[in-house]
Scaffold this motif. Structure first.
Motif, PDB file in Angstrom:
ATOM      1  N   LYS A  93       0.861  -1.230   0.033  1.00 49.85           N
ATOM      2  CA  LYS A  93       0.000   0.019  -0.058  1.00 49.85           C
ATOM      3  C   LYS A  93       0.786   1.357   0.110  1.00 49.85           C
ATOM      4  O   LYS A  93       0.375   2.256  -0.672  1.00 49.85           O
ATOM      5  N   GLU A  94       1.976   1.214   0.696  1.00 50.98           N
ATOM      6  CA  GLU A  94       2.687   2.355   0.693  1.00 50.98           C
ATOM      7  C   GLU A  94       3.517   2.682  -0.697  1.00 50.98           C
ATOM      8  O   GLU A  94       3.621   3.882  -1.064  1.00 50.98           O
ATOM      9  N   SER A  95       4.009   1.600  -1.584  1.00 49.72           N
ATOM     10  CA  SER A  95       4.650   2.085  -2.508  1.00 49.72           C
ATOM     11  C   SER A  95       3.718   2.038  -3.723  1.00 49.72           C
ATOM     12  O   SER A  95       4.096   3.008  -4.787  1.00 49.72           O
ATOM     13  N   THR A  96       2.401   1.676  -3.611  1.00 51.70           N
ATOM     14  CA  THR A  96       1.519   2.403  -4.806  1.00 51.70           C
ATOM     15  C   THR A  96       0.747   3.468  -4.643  1.00 51.70           C
ATOM     16  O   THR A  96       0.048   3.966  -5.368  1.00 51.70           O
ATOM     17  N   ASN A  97       1.008   4.091  -3.326  1.00 51.54           N
ATOM     18  CA  ASN A  97       0.424   5.482  -2.999  1.00 51.54           C
ATOM     19  C   ASN A  97       0.909   6.412  -4.163  1.00 51.54           C
ATOM     20  O   ASN A  97       0.348   7.369  -4.392  1.00 51.54           O
ATOM     21  N   ILE A  98       2.223   6.231  -4.716  1.00 53.00           N
ATOM     22  CA  ILE A  98       2.929   7.161  -5.907  1.00 53.00           C
ATOM     23  C   ILE A  98       2.318   6.838  -7.102  1.00 53.00           C
ATOM     24  O   ILE A  98       2.229   7.823  -7.823  1.00 53.00           O
ATOM     25  N   LEU A  99       1.502   6.078  -7.178  1.00 46.19           N
ATOM     26  CA  LEU A  99       0.547   6.172  -8.569  1.00 46.19           C
ATOM     27  C   LEU A  99      -0.471   7.080  -8.534  1.00 46.19           C
ATOM     28  O   LEU A  99      -0.965   7.453  -9.677  1.00 46.19           O
ATOM     29  N   LYS A 100      -0.763   7.524  -7.554  1.00 43.93           N
ATOM     30  CA  LYS A 100      -1.665   8.818  -7.440  1.00 43.93           C
ATOM     31  C   LYS A 100      -1.386   9.878  -8.280  1.00 43.93           C
ATOM     32  O   LYS A 100      -1.879  11.099  -8.694  1.00 43.93           O
ATOM     33  N   GLN A 101       0.125  10.037  -8.481  1.00 45.30           N
ATOM     34  CA  GLN A 101       0.849  11.355  -9.106  1.00 45.30           C
ATOM     35  C   GLN A 101       0.964  10.964 -10.507  1.00 45.30           C
ATOM     36  O   GLN A 101       1.774  11.397 -11.261  1.00 45.30           O
ATOM     37  N   LEU A 102       0.280   9.941 -11.064  1.00 44.93           N
ATOM     38  CA  LEU A 102       0.561   9.607 -12.563  1.00 44.93           C
ATOM     39  C   LEU A 102       0.135  10.588 -13.522  1.00 44.93           C
ATOM     40  O   LEU A 102      -0.841  11.317 -13.447  1.00 44.93           O
ATOM     41  N   PRO A 141       0.035  11.561 -18.053  1.00 44.02           N
ATOM     42  CA  PRO A 141       0.358  11.025 -19.179  1.00 44.02           C
ATOM     43  C   PRO A 141       1.581  10.725 -19.823  1.00 44.02           C
ATOM     44  O   PRO A 141       1.791   9.747 -20.392  1.00 44.02           O
ATOM     45  N   MET A 142       2.656  11.588 -19.639  1.00 48.36           N
ATOM     46  CA  MET A 142       3.898  11.204 -19.835  1.00 48.36           C
ATOM     47  C   MET A 142       4.580   9.959 -19.264  1.00 48.36           C
ATOM     48  O   MET A 142       5.309   9.195 -19.853  1.00 48.36           O
ATOM     49  N   ASP A 143       4.140   9.775 -18.113  1.00 50.34           N
ATOM     50  CA  ASP A 143       4.484   8.285 -17.676  1.00 50.34           C
ATOM     51  C   ASP A 143       3.856   7.013 -18.379  1.00 50.34           C
ATOM     52  O   ASP A 143       4.480   6.134 -18.575  1.00 50.34           O
ATOM     53  N   LEU A 144       2.947   7.245 -18.774  1.00 48.00           N
ATOM     54  CA  LEU A 144       2.103   6.263 -19.383  1.00 48.00           C
ATOM     55  C   LEU A 144       2.912   5.943 -20.860  1.00 48.00           C
ATOM     56  O   LEU A 144       3.029   4.761 -21.452  1.00 48.00           O
ATOM     57  N   MET A 145       3.119   7.266 -21.420  1.00 48.70           N
ATOM     58  CA  MET A 145       3.898   7.091 -22.689  1.00 48.70           C
ATOM     59  C   MET A 145       5.207   6.477 -22.538  1.00 48.70           C
ATOM     60  O   MET A 145       5.912   5.966 -23.449  1.00 48.70           O
ATOM     61  N   LYS A 146       6.032   6.800 -21.597  1.00 46.34           N
ATOM     62  CA  LYS A 146       7.492   6.249 -21.288  1.00 46.34           C
ATOM     63  C   LYS A 146       7.148   4.744 -21.063  1.00 46.34           C
ATOM     64  O   LYS A 146       8.106   3.908 -21.388  1.00 46.34           O
ATOM     65  N   TYR A 147       6.079   4.147 -20.577  1.00 45.56           N
ATOM     66  CA  TYR A 147       5.699   2.992 -20.012  1.00 45.56           C
ATOM     67  C   TYR A 147       5.419   2.157 -21.589  1.00 45.56           C
ATOM     68  O   TYR A 147       5.682   1.020 -21.413  1.00 45.56           O
ATOM     69  N   GLY A 148       5.045   2.796 -22.673  1.00 45.85           N
ATOM     70  CA  GLY A 148       4.855   2.230 -23.855  1.00 45.85           C
ATOM     71  C   GLY A 148       3.605   2.143 -24.663  1.00 45.85           C
ATOM     72  O   GLY A 148       3.519   1.985 -25.814  1.00 45.85           O
ATOM     73  N   LEU A 149       2.776   3.182 -24.058  1.00 44.81           N
ATOM     74  CA  LEU A 149       1.523   3.601 -24.818  1.00 44.81           C
ATOM     75  C   LEU A 149       1.903   4.560 -25.782  1.00 44.81           C
ATOM     76  O   LEU A 149       2.595   5.563 -25.274  1.00 44.81           O
ATOM     77  N   ILE A 150       0.941   4.598 -26.809  1.00 41.42           N
ATOM     78  CA  ILE A 150       1.518   5.690 -27.795  1.00 41.42           C
ATOM     79  C   ILE A 150       0.501   7.019 -27.331  1.00 41.42           C
ATOM     80  O   ILE A 150      -0.370   6.766 -26.667  1.00 41.42           O
ATOM     81  N   PRO A 151       1.227   8.083 -27.645  1.00 47.10           N
ATOM     82  CA  PRO A 151       0.276   9.386 -27.371  1.00 47.10           C
ATOM     83  C   PRO A 151      -0.928   9.390 -27.614  1.00 47.10           C
ATOM     84  O   PRO A 151      -1.971   9.943 -27.254  1.00 47.10           O
ATOM     85  N   GLU A 152      -1.321   8.972 -28.886  1.00 41.87           N
ATOM     86  CA  GLU A 152      -2.848   9.080 -29.494  1.00 41.87           C
ATOM     87  C   GLU A 152      -3.722   8.134 -28.726  1.00 41.87           C
ATOM     88  O   GLU A 152      -4.905   8.516 -28.336  1.00 41.87           O
ATOM     89  N   PHE A 153      -3.243   6.892 -28.168  1.00 43.87           N
ATOM     90  CA  PHE A 153      -4.078   6.232 -27.149  1.00 43.87           C
ATOM     91  C   PHE A 153      -4.418   6.846 -25.913  1.00 43.87           C
ATOM     92  O   PHE A 153      -5.353   6.920 -25.281  1.00 43.87           O
ATOM     93  N   VAL A 154      -3.215   7.473 -25.194  1.00 40.84           N
ATOM     94  CA  VAL A 154      -3.375   8.090 -24.078  1.00 40.84           C
ATOM     95  C   VAL A 154      -4.194   9.294 -24.044  1.00 40.84           C
ATOM     96  O   VAL A 154      -5.116   9.577 -23.559  1.00 40.84           O
ATOM     97  N   GLY A 155      -4.194  10.050 -25.072  1.00 35.92           N
ATOM     98  CA  GLY A 155      -5.014  11.183 -25.460  1.00 35.92           C
ATOM     99  C   GLY A 155      -6.515  10.626 -25.254  1.00 35.92           C
ATOM    100  O   GLY A 155      -7.345  11.623 -25.034  1.00 35.92           O
TER     101      GLY A 155
END
Length: 269
Positions: free
Chosen positions: A124-133, A135-149
């Motif tokens: 629970k402590e380590s996943t609290n940081i996911l609240k600061q997600l 869009p740039m993090d998802l693109m670095k993870y591998g999602l294309i910008p059009e899909f994130v948008g």
């Protein structure tokens, strides 16, 4: 001038992408290295096309999709069903393992060296940081910008601990424990789980890293022999799952009707 071939791996499509570009001259390559910013060096290069995500873009926007009712490969000549996806709400979810490390890198949390915050498995402590997600993090993870948008709202959920998994096992109307108790009741047998058994099941699910998705397989392993043995033993009236049955894969304790008065209070609940 020789051409330069580069290969990039698409984490979504699980395929290698090959691109061919002219080789730069010595002067241009030197200037490129000197003017490149540190941020661009740390950003992974995404593939130019991801067929899986590209195919989902039009569906998310709203289109009339042709859906084969019996599968497209085995029945290629069947009539398609047309579905308008304009008014369909799409909810995309996943585990996104490792995404929190990208967020920590962006906000400046240390991951190595002195003073670094070392995290093991997710909690629970380590996943609290996911609240600061972002869009740039998802693109670095591998999602294309059009899909994130096309997915403007992102929500993070809390990690499940032992207490949460025990509640999932017992409280819902169609909980796994209640389902198997119904199965045993068909043979006039009462299935009982000791409180320590619930804790052991929750710990095993956390150790496997499967969370609530792995509860069914764990209970199946515990009750596999009992489900086949109980119908052939009409004298058995109660089947008790103890902590040893979960931890050491021992057989469940079975009692006849004349033995029910000798049970401990937690085995009669």
């Amino acid at each position: 001038m020789l051409a330069r071939t580069s290969r990039t791996f698409c984490s979504v499509c699980s395929r290698w992408r090959t691109s061919i570009s002219p080789a730069p001259s010595a002067a241009s390559s030197t200037s490129t290295r000197s003017t490149r910013s540190p941020a661009s060096r740390t950003t992974p290069r995404l593939p130019e096309t991801c067929p899986v995500q590209q195919a989902l873009l039009k569906i998310l926007e709203g289109t009339i999709a042709n859906v084969p009712p019996q599968g497209g490969r085995k029945h290629p000549h069947q009539d398609f069903i047309q579905i308008n996806t304009t008014n369909i709400l799409f909810i995309c979810g996943g585990a996104f393992d490792g995404l929190e490390r990208l967020i920590e890198h962006r906000i400046g949390h240390k991951q190595i060296g002195f003073g670094a915050e070392v995290h093991g498995n997710r909690d629970k402590e380590s996943t609290n940081i996911l609240k600061q997600l972002q869009p740039m993090d998802l693109m670095k993870y591998g999602l294309i910008p059009e899909f994130v948008g096309r997915l403007p709202i992102t929500v993070s959920v809390d990690y499940l601990d032992e207490a949460d998994i025990i509640r999932i096992l017992t409280e819902p109307k169609n909980a796994f424990v209640k389902q198997y108790q119904k199965f045993f009741a068909l043979d006039d047998v009462q299935l009982v789980f000791e409180p320590a058994a619930f804790t052991a099941i929750a710990k095993k699910a956390l150790q496997r890293g499967t969370g609530a998705r792995g509860l069914k397989s764990i209970i199946e392993d515990i009750l596999l022999n009992s489900m086949f043995e109980v119908p052939s033993r009409p004298e058995v009236k109660r089947c008790v799952i103890t902590e040893k049955s979960v931890l050491y894969a021992t057989e469940a304790e079975m009692y006849a009707e004349e033995q029910l008065g000798e049970l401990a209070p937690e085995q009669t609940a």
